[in-house]
Design an enzyme around this catalytic site. Structure first.
Site, PDB file in Angstrom:
ATOM      1  N   ARG A   1      13.294  10.949  16.327  1.00 20.83           N
ATOM      2  CA  ARG A   1      13.904  11.047  17.720  1.00 20.83           C
ATOM      3  C   ARG A   1      13.638  11.671  18.862  1.00 20.83           C
ATOM      4  O   ARG A   1      13.299  10.993  19.850  1.00 20.83           O
ATOM      5  CB  ARG A   1      16.000  11.425  17.961  1.00 20.83           C
ATOM      6  CG  ARG A   1      16.251  10.167  16.582  1.00 20.83           C
ATOM      7  CD  ARG A   1      17.914  10.427  17.303  1.00 20.83           C
ATOM      8  NE  ARG A   1      18.370   9.322  18.247  1.00 20.83           N
ATOM      9  CZ  ARG A   1      19.307   9.956  19.403  1.00 20.83           C
ATOM     10  NH1 ARG A   1      19.754  11.186  18.819  1.00 20.83           N
ATOM     11  NH2 ARG A   1      19.211   9.833  20.172  1.00 20.83           N
ATOM     12  N   ILE A   2      13.095  13.133  18.920  1.00 17.62           N
ATOM     13  CA  ILE A   2      13.038  14.111  19.482  1.00 17.62           C
ATOM     14  C   ILE A   2      11.551  14.380  19.533  1.00 17.62           C
ATOM     15  O   ILE A   2      10.823  14.244  20.309  1.00 17.62           O
ATOM     16  CB  ILE A   2      13.718  15.696  19.258  1.00 17.62           C
ATOM     17  CG1 ILE A   2      15.145  15.523  19.101  1.00 17.62           C
ATOM     18  CG2 ILE A   2      13.304  17.268  20.224  1.00 17.62           C
ATOM     19  CD1 ILE A   2      16.106  16.681  19.186  1.00 17.62           C
TER      20      ILE A   2
ATOM     21  N   ASP B   1       4.700  12.797   9.630  1.00 15.91           N
ATOM     22  CA  ASP B   1       6.525  12.355   9.309  1.00 15.91           C
ATOM     23  C   ASP B   1       5.964  11.749   7.742  1.00 15.91           C
ATOM     24  O   ASP B   1       5.129  10.945   7.864  1.00 15.91           O
ATOM     25  CB  ASP B   1       6.519  11.276   9.974  1.00 15.91           C
ATOM     26  CG  ASP B   1       7.813  11.393  10.245  1.00 15.91           C
ATOM     27  OD1 ASP B   1       8.743  12.276  11.142  1.00 15.91           O
ATOM     28  OD2 ASP B   1       8.581  11.327   8.681  1.00 15.91           O
TER      29      ASP B   1
ATOM     30  N   PRO C   1      13.695  18.135  10.639  1.00 18.85           N
ATOM     31  CA  PRO C   1      15.821  19.151   9.780  1.00 18.85           C
ATOM     32  C   PRO C   1      15.095  20.141   8.809  1.00 18.85           C
ATOM     33  O   PRO C   1      13.801  20.349   8.685  1.00 18.85           O
ATOM     34  CB  PRO C   1      15.787  17.595   9.480  1.00 18.85           C
ATOM     35  CG  PRO C   1      15.544  17.077   8.971  1.00 18.85           C
ATOM     36  CD  PRO C   1      14.121  17.044   9.592  1.00 18.85           C
TER      37      PRO C   1
ATOM     38  N   ASN D   1      12.106  22.199   2.969  1.00 21.59           N
ATOM     39  CA  ASN D   1      11.372  22.353   4.672  1.00 21.59           C
ATOM     40  C   ASN D   1      11.209  24.000   4.818  1.00 21.59           C
ATOM     41  O   ASN D   1      10.995  24.243   5.403  1.00 21.59           O
ATOM     42  CB  ASN D   1      12.048  21.349   5.481  1.00 21.59           C
ATOM     43  CG  ASN D   1      11.002  19.871   5.647  1.00 21.59           C
ATOM     44  OD1 ASN D   1      10.499  19.373   5.407  1.00 21.59           O
ATOM     45  ND2 ASN D   1      12.190  19.586   6.735  1.00 21.59           N
TER      46      ASN D   1
ATOM     47  N   ARG E   1      14.526  24.508  13.886  1.00 12.93           N
ATOM     48  CA  ARG E   1      15.176  25.564  13.004  1.00 12.93           C
ATOM     49  C   ARG E   1      14.233  26.854  12.327  1.00 12.93           C
ATOM     50  O   ARG E   1      13.202  26.757  12.054  1.00 12.93           O
ATOM     51  CB  ARG E   1      16.296  25.091  11.650  1.00 12.93           C
ATOM     52  CG  ARG E   1      17.066  24.066  12.193  1.00 12.93           C
ATOM     53  CD  ARG E   1      18.185  25.139  12.502  1.00 12.93           C
ATOM     54  NE  ARG E   1      19.303  24.174  12.929  1.00 12.93           N
ATOM     55  CZ  ARG E   1      19.516  23.268  13.686  1.00 12.93           C
ATOM     56  NH1 ARG E   1      18.777  23.012  15.307  1.00 12.93           N
ATOM     57  NH2 ARG E   1      20.524  22.074  13.841  1.00 12.93           N
TER      58      ARG E   1
ATOM     59  N   GLU F   1      20.180  33.839  13.521  1.00 12.04           N
ATOM     60  CA  GLU F   1      20.387  33.906  14.494  1.00 12.04           C
ATOM     61  C   GLU F   1      21.798  33.740  14.485  1.00 12.04           C
ATOM     62  O   GLU F   1      22.599  34.365  15.510  1.00 12.04           O
ATOM     63  CB  GLU F   1      19.642  32.424  15.149  1.00 12.04           C
ATOM     64  CG  GLU F   1      20.474  31.460  14.809  1.00 12.04           C
ATOM     65  CD  GLU F   1      20.239  30.056  15.823  1.00 12.04           C
ATOM     66  OE1 GLU F   1      18.324  29.751  16.062  1.00 12.04           O
ATOM     67  OE2 GLU F   1      21.110  29.109  15.871  1.00 12.04           O
TER      68      GLU F   1
ATOM     69  N   HIS G   1      18.358  29.692  21.022  1.00 10.39           N
ATOM     70  CA  HIS G   1      19.102  28.035  20.840  1.00 10.39           C
ATOM     71  C   HIS G   1      19.762  27.216  21.628  1.00 10.39           C
ATOM     72  O   HIS G   1      21.208  27.165  21.675  1.00 10.39           O
ATOM     73  CB  HIS G   1      19.962  28.435  19.677  1.00 10.39           C
ATOM     74  CG  HIS G   1      19.828  27.064  19.022  1.00 10.39           C
ATOM     75  ND1 HIS G   1      20.411  27.269  17.433  1.00 10.39           N
ATOM     76  CD2 HIS G   1      19.914  25.647  19.066  1.00 10.39           C
ATOM     77  CE1 HIS G   1      20.129  26.354  16.927  1.00 10.39           C
ATOM     78  NE2 HIS G   1      19.969  25.381  18.251  1.00 10.39           N
TER      79      HIS G   1
HETATM   80  P1  NAD Z   1      15.818  13.005  13.381  1.00  7.94           P
HETATM   81  O1  NAD Z   1      16.075  12.442  12.331  1.00  7.94           O
HETATM   82  O2  NAD Z   1      15.429  11.994  14.501  1.00  7.94           O
HETATM   83  O3  NAD Z   1      13.592  13.365  13.214  1.00  7.94           O
HETATM   84  C1  NAD Z   1      13.578  14.044  11.973  1.00  7.94           C
HETATM   85  C2  NAD Z   1      12.016  13.464  11.601  1.00  7.94           C
HETATM   86  O4  NAD Z   1      11.819  14.852  10.770  1.00  7.94           O
HETATM   87  C3  NAD Z   1      12.695  12.409  10.866  1.00  7.94           C
HETATM   88  O5  NAD Z   1      11.612  10.678  11.123  1.00  7.94           O
HETATM   89  C4  NAD Z   1      11.628  13.043   9.290  1.00  7.94           C
HETATM   90  O6  NAD Z   1      11.234  11.861   8.461  1.00  7.94           O
HETATM   91  C5  NAD Z   1      11.011  13.892   9.591  1.00  7.94           C
HETATM   92  N1  NAD Z   1      10.346  15.600   8.323  1.00  7.94           N
HETATM   93  C6  NAD Z   1      11.728  15.397   7.752  1.00  7.94           C
HETATM   94  N2  NAD Z   1      10.808  16.434   7.015  1.00  7.94           N
HETATM   95  C7  NAD Z   1       9.361  16.816   7.412  1.00  7.94           C
HETATM   96  C8  NAD Z   1       8.467  17.280   6.772  1.00  7.94           C
HETATM   97  N3  NAD Z   1       8.108  18.071   6.331  1.00  7.94           N
HETATM   98  N4  NAD Z   1       7.190  16.771   8.004  1.00  7.94           N
HETATM   99  C9  NAD Z   1       7.500  16.047   8.537  1.00  7.94           C
HETATM  100  N5  NAD Z   1       7.824  15.376   8.726  1.00  7.94           N
HETATM  101  C10 NAD Z   1       9.299  15.502   8.671  1.00  7.94           C
HETATM  102  O7  NAD Z   1      16.413  13.930  14.079  1.00  7.94           O
HETATM  103  P2  NAD Z   1      15.595  14.994  15.044  1.00  7.94           P
HETATM  104  O8  NAD Z   1      17.006  14.402  16.673  1.00  7.94           O
HETATM  105  O9  NAD Z   1      14.636  14.564  16.046  1.00  7.94           O
HETATM  106  O10 NAD Z   1      15.762  16.035  15.583  1.00  7.94           O
HETATM  107  C11 NAD Z   1      15.097  17.237  14.725  1.00  7.94           C
HETATM  108  C12 NAD Z   1      15.733  18.918  14.004  1.00  7.94           C
HETATM  109  O11 NAD Z   1      15.617  19.391  15.947  1.00  7.94           O
HETATM  110  C13 NAD Z   1      17.110  18.758  13.623  1.00  7.94           C
HETATM  111  O12 NAD Z   1      17.352  18.471  12.531  1.00  7.94           O
HETATM  112  C14 NAD Z   1      17.831  19.895  14.468  1.00  7.94           C
HETATM  113  O13 NAD Z   1      17.588  20.533  12.958  1.00  7.94           O
HETATM  114  C15 NAD Z   1      17.060  20.125  16.268  1.00  7.94           C
HETATM  115  N6  NAD Z   1      17.308  20.979  17.260  1.00  7.94           N
HETATM  116  C16 NAD Z   1      17.509  21.992  17.171  1.00  7.94           C
HETATM  117  C17 NAD Z   1      18.241  21.705  18.848  1.00  7.94           C
HETATM  118  C18 NAD Z   1      17.972  23.161  19.427  1.00  7.94           C
HETATM  119  O14 NAD Z   1      19.011  22.902  20.841  1.00  7.94           O
HETATM  120  N7  NAD Z   1      17.214  23.602  20.011  1.00  7.94           N
HETATM  121  C19 NAD Z   1      19.066  20.222  19.377  1.00  7.94           C
HETATM  122  C20 NAD Z   1      18.696  19.555  18.328  1.00  7.94           C
HETATM  123  C21 NAD Z   1      18.356  19.303  16.695  1.00  7.94           C
END
Ligand code: NAD
Length: 396
Positions: A221-222, A241, A273, A278, A301, A330, A362
């Site tokens: 998503r992000i 991915d 994630p 990872n 993370r 952290e 964060h």
């Molecule tokens: P998401 O589940 O929509 O997307 C994560 C993607 O990563 C998935 O498509 C998955 O297949 C892929 N993935 C997993 N392992 C992988 C690898 N080794 N190489 C490449 N791709 C890989 O998650 P999202 O909503 O996009 O969020 C991602 C991460 O962002 C969260 O898990 C969280 O840790 C972090 N996050 C941080 C903040 C912040 O405030 N800093 C806020 C929200 C989320």
């Protein structure tokens, strides 16, 4: 249903009051403060269910597109005063909200509650989960996207149902792109100089994001939203991915193998994630595959990077700039005021000194939209999970 909500911050209180009003919950207590919703009196700390039932299946809707249990999409971005997801809520809901983190030392405080709602600082280890299950807690929601602070597999073994938050990805994605711009335009040393009336330009020449290739690792998503924003700049966007998606391609991402992404990208941004697989994925070997002077951005993370390898790569100028909203260990530092304390995180202190390293505490998630969404989905998530399997899209 009795819900105990932990880690309540001041800024979440208005959002909680709105959620309570929307779901028609009887009563909420906030850490001994005045109640926030419902008519029933709370005497001596006893939770009293209100008399304004929501009814089953008749809860508030988000326009016509809303469907029970559907995780909100970007277009559902919550706004104050707007209803979010539909969920059939039991008529008797009480919420006791406290600022404390939940841990082994205070787990007894969950006694008498069917559900607990936490945020990212409450570590749900196997030990804590065992105690929660013994106390009769059945549902656990985290107001975060990441679930790495919860032993989800153990929760499942105990029959504890768990959900996370699927708040809209825009806020985090915008923050990631902002970090790219900050380091590409050398804002940190520019700011330093301004403090001492030094307005010289030497050493501050930047690079234009739209002329660069950005590699997105993790195209969920992000990652997809980052790609959409970068499309506006005109950047070339590569992605890797293990589960490529058409939605990501539609967002402008060209999938390539990871080694190729590292080799071709001027900027590498992590959106994966934290899992055991990872952990430390950006190590010396990965960095060696990257371009000299690469810009590395991590808003996911801290533990995704091998901090020793990254620090060394900064020292030897292999990495041209580093921007991280997250950091290993952290907890207890970020989101706290520690002005008078001795902080024991040498890596963080050492990295912070460099003009080309930007660390933020964060806060990529921290927008008005997301705060509302996190509280709303935490509360609605546990209520919806009680309706049965498959009733809430954000269940993990
Ligand atoms: P998401 O589940 O929509 O997307 C994560 C993607 O990563 C998935 O498509 C998955 O297949 C892929 N993935 C997993 N392992 C992988 C690898 N080794 N190489 C490449 N791709 C890989 O998650 P999202 O909503 O996009 O969020 C991602 C991460 O962002 C969260 O898990 C969280 O840790 C972090 N996050 C941080 C903040 C912040 O405030 N800093 C806020 C929200 C989320």
């Amino acid at each position: 249903m009795n819900i105990k909500l932990y880690e309540l911050r001041e800024d979440e209180k208005p959002a909680l009051a709105e959620v309570m009003a929307r779901i028609g919950a009887g009563d909420a207590r906030v850490g001994g403060d005045a109640r926030m919703a419902g008519d029933a009196q709370v005497a001596g700390g006893t939770q009293v269910a209100g008399d304004e039932p929501v009814g089953t299946g008749a809860a508030s809707r988000v326009g016509d597109a809303a469907k029970p249990g559907a995780a909100p999409q970007a277009s559902d971005a919550p706004k104050r005063g707007a209803a979010l997801q539909t969920c059939a809520a039991p008529s008797d809901i009480t919420i006791d909200a406290v600022p404390d983190e939940l841990g082994i030392e205070n787990v007894a405080s969950a006694q008498g509650f069917d559900a607990v709602v936490i945020s990212g600082r409450s570590a749900m280890t196997a030990e804590v989960l065992d105690r929660l299950a013994e106390l009769g807690v059945k549902y656990l929601a985290t107001r975060t996207v990441g679930v790495d602070h919860i032993d989800v597999a153990h929760a499942h073994e105990l029959g504890l149902r768990v959900c996370n938050t699927g708040y809209p990805p825009e806020g985090v994605a915008e923050f990631a792109v902002m970090l790219m711009l900050i380091v590409l335009r050398r804002y940190k040393p520019t700011l330093w100089r301004q403090q001492v009336n030094d307005y010289s330009l030497g050493g501050l020449e930047g690079r234009e994001l739209g002329r660069l290739t950005v590699g997105i690792v993790g195209t969920g998503r992000i990652g997809q939203q980052v790609a959409r924003i970068l499309g506006g700049f005109g950047s070339k966007v590569l992605g890797y991915d293990p589960y490529p998606s058409d939605a990501a391609r539609a967002a402008g991402i060209e999938y390539v193998p990871l080694e190729e992404l590292y080799r071709r990208s001027d900027v590498v941004t992590l959106h994966v994630p934290l899992t055991e697989e990872n952990r430390g994925m950006v190590d010396a070997e990965a960095i060696n595959q990257m371009r000299d002077g690469v810009v590395l951005v991590n808003v996911s993370r801290g533990e995704l990077i091998d901090v020793a390898a990254v620090t060394s790569a900064i020292e030897f100028e292999k990495i041209g700039a580093l921007a991280m909203d997250v950091f290993a260990d952290e907890g207890g530092i970020y989101h706290e005021s520690r002005v008078n304390d001795i902080i024991r995180n040498r890596d963080m202190a050492y990295l912070r000194q460099f003009p080309n390293v930007v660390l933020t505490p964060h806060m990529a998630f921290y927008t008005d939209t997301n705060v509302n969404s996190m509280v709303e989905q935490g509360v609605r998530g546990v209520i919806a999970m009680a309706e049965g399997p498959g009733s809430w899209a954000s269940e993990v």
